[in-house]
Design a protein around this motif. Structure first.
Motif, PDB file in Angstrom:
ATOM      1  N   ASN A  69      -4.483  -1.780  11.674  1.00 20.48           N
ATOM      2  CA  ASN A  69      -3.837  -0.598  11.103  1.00 20.48           C
ATOM      3  C   ASN A  69      -4.656  -0.101   9.916  1.00 20.48           C
ATOM      4  N   TYR A  70      -4.172   0.937   9.274  1.00 21.87           N
ATOM      5  CA  TYR A  70      -4.833   1.473   8.094  1.00 21.87           C
ATOM      6  C   TYR A  70      -5.137   0.362   7.088  1.00 21.87           C
ATOM      7  N   PRO A  98       0.176   1.806   4.809  1.00 21.95           N
ATOM      8  CA  PRO A  98      -0.653   0.671   4.387  1.00 21.95           C
ATOM      9  C   PRO A  98      -0.071  -0.058   3.181  1.00 21.95           C
ATOM     10  N   GLY A 107      -2.608   2.875  13.485  1.00 27.82           N
ATOM     11  CA  GLY A 107      -3.355   3.872  12.723  1.00 27.82           C
ATOM     12  C   GLY A 107      -2.826   5.265  12.981  1.00 27.82           C
ATOM     13  N   GLU A 108      -3.730   6.209  13.266  1.00 34.20           N
ATOM     14  CA  GLU A 108      -3.354   7.619  13.364  1.00 34.20           C
ATOM     15  C   GLU A 108      -2.260   7.851  14.398  1.00 34.20           C
ATOM     16  N   PRO A 162      -4.966   9.770   5.112  1.00 34.07           N
ATOM     17  CA  PRO A 162      -5.039   8.526   5.875  1.00 34.07           C
ATOM     18  C   PRO A 162      -6.430   8.236   6.442  1.00 34.07           C
ATOM     19  N   TYR A 173      -8.790   5.519   5.018  1.00 33.70           N
ATOM     20  CA  TYR A 173      -8.404   4.115   5.126  1.00 33.70           C
ATOM     21  C   TYR A 173      -8.729   3.620   6.534  1.00 33.70           C
TER      22      TYR A 173
END
Length: 478
Positions: A143-144, A223, A216-217, A126, A129
């Motif tokens: 987000n990603y 994605p 995200g993380e 991840p 990205y």
């Protein structure tokens, strides 16, 4: 002798007659357009501009790419694309071979072209990205990055007969779905955890700016694969796309896009084949969809976020496509709050014991939306599990999905459709008493081997014209 006054009078008569003719012609044209929606479809197709690129080619190998399927080539793709764009555009060539990479971000006037035996493998890390402005299940979010991403670009393409491989399976991205059939087990984090999906939806309901919806993380929102965000004049042609983390082809707020000859084969969770969202003038033709979710799902934003953006999806055209596995062949919804209109589907084949429905509209009183003017013709359906046509204002898959936004579904037409095995119902339509499903037409439709003719609740004006179900002619209901 002809006086000046006489000449003026003659010119007035001539111009008046000409104006009458012009008005008459305009009225006839408008009449043809209004009475024959397929003429409108043809005008939309003619209006879509074609992408154009210079012949200059930028080979990614010249920018350090290594085709061993192991070396990360993200920087090589980035350098080649930026060099191409900075010099007026052209072709970024991916030669035969297997190239591992992180996110690829496209630029205007760039055609990313894959040779026949070229395969782009996308990293499963991840961290490859970066966080970008994107969308997840109809809600905008930071987000990603999608695996291939373009934002605010014009005249951009992905072409060639090579393969884009997301490498997703039940050991990586798909686990995040929280689905037991995709590798998830109790104790493994997923998108369904309290601080993830529902937090994003709640932020949108509270109208928190997108820039502050940073995920995200640690949030486990997968994605999209290919996303064109706020782009214009786009082409995706001939490629094969497999093993996607999430939605596969996702034009969002994008106009004038052609998707031609693409093969999608991906059976993961939420693996919709193509999801036009807030987009207009989208032509999808000559494609094959074999998916873990809807083959084509036309979207227009979820709940408050869709009403905030308020851009309907319209002029969506599907021609000469083949739908195999999927929850639905051509679907509208459920993220549909800004509405959808002018959808045209023709000359398609849908056939699989794992295809649930042929044509489907799904919404509810939390989504809302006006869905109207949906035209389908020349459809050949082999097997569907549930029904041929499903129009549902009570779609409910995420718990409570009721609110104060009663949807509208009207003007849906199926013509020249044959079905060998129609499943449980030919037509399943459910509306509200105050907002019935309205003006449904089945003309020259033949459906065989179906359990029940229809399931109807609050439906107004459903017309069966020369329509036979289980070899019996069906009468209209007003």
């Amino acid at each position: 002798m002809i006086t000046r006054k006489t000449q003026i009078c003659k010119w007035i008569v001539f111009l008046t007659a000409g104006l009458v003719v012009l008005i008459s012609c305009a009225e006839k044209t408008a009449s043809v357009s209004s009475n024959d929606p397929w003429k409108k479809m043809e005008l939309v197709i003619k209006s879509i501009p074609q992408t154009k690129f210079t012949a200059k080619t930028y080979n990614i190998n010249d920018f350090g790419a290594i085709a061993d399927g192991k070396t990360l080539n993200t920087l090589a793709f980035e350098k080649a694309i930026k060099e191409c764009a900075s010099k007026g555009g052209g072709i970024v060539l991916v030669p035969n071979g297997r190239y591992l990479t992180g996110a690829i971000h496209l630029e205007s006037n760039v055609n990313l072209h894959l040779e026949d035996q070229a395969e782009i493998l996308f990293s499963l890390n991840p961290k490859n990205y970066p966080i970008v402005h994107t969308s997840w299940e109809g809600t905008e979010v930071m987000n990603y990055s999608p695996l291939i991403y373009a934002k605010g670009k014009t005249n951009v393409a992905i072409t060639g007969k090579g393969t884009l491989n997301g490498q997703a399976d039940s050991t990586n991205w798909w686990i995040w779905s929280g689905g037991k059939g995709y590798g998830w087990k109790k104790g493994i984090p997923s998108q369904n955890d309290p601080s993830n999906r529902e937090v994003l939806v709640d932020m949108a309901e509270k109208n928190i700016p997108v820039s502050e919806r940073v995920f995200g993380e640690g949030r486990y929102l997968r994605p999209n694969f290919i996303e064109f965000f706020e782009c214009n004049t786009v082409l995706i042609k001939d490629i094969t796309v497999i093993n996607s983390p999430f939605w596969i082809l996702h034009p969002i707020k994008t106009n004038n896009m052609i998707i031609d000859g693409v093969t999608v084969n991906s059976h993961g969770p939420n693996n919709d084949g193509c999801d036009p969202e807030y987009s207009q003038n989208i032509l999808i033709k000559n494609c094959t969809f074999n998916t873990g979710d809807d083959c084509i799902a036309i979207k227009a934003g979820r709940d408050a976020d869709g009403r905030r953006v308020a851009i309907p999806s319209k002029n969506i055209i599907v021609q000469n496509c083949k739908m195999i596995d999927g929850h639905g062949g051509v679907v509208i919804g459920s993220e549909i709050s800004a509405g959808v209109n002018n959808v045209f589907v023709e000359n398609c084949v849908m056939d699989s014991p794992n295809l649930d429905r042929a044509i489907r509209i799904k919404t509810n009183s939390k989504r809302g939306g006006v869905i109207e003017d949906i035209y389908v013709r020349n459809l050949e359906v082999g097997v569907v599990k549930e029904c041929v046509l499903k129009l549902n204002m009570f779609y409910n898959v995420y718990g409570s999905q009721t609110g104060n936004f009663i949807p509208t579904i009207r003007n849906v037409s199926l013509e020249n459709v044959t079905v060998k095995n129609g499943g449980k119902y030919s037509v399943w339509a459910e509306g509200y008493k105050e907002s019935p499903v309205e003006n449904i037409t089945l003309k020259n439709v033949k459906i065989e081997k179906v359990d029940s003719i229809y399931l109807l609740k609050n439906v107004k004006n459903i017309n069966f014209i020369n329509t036979y179900i289980n070899d019996k002619k069906v009468e209209s209901i007003n």
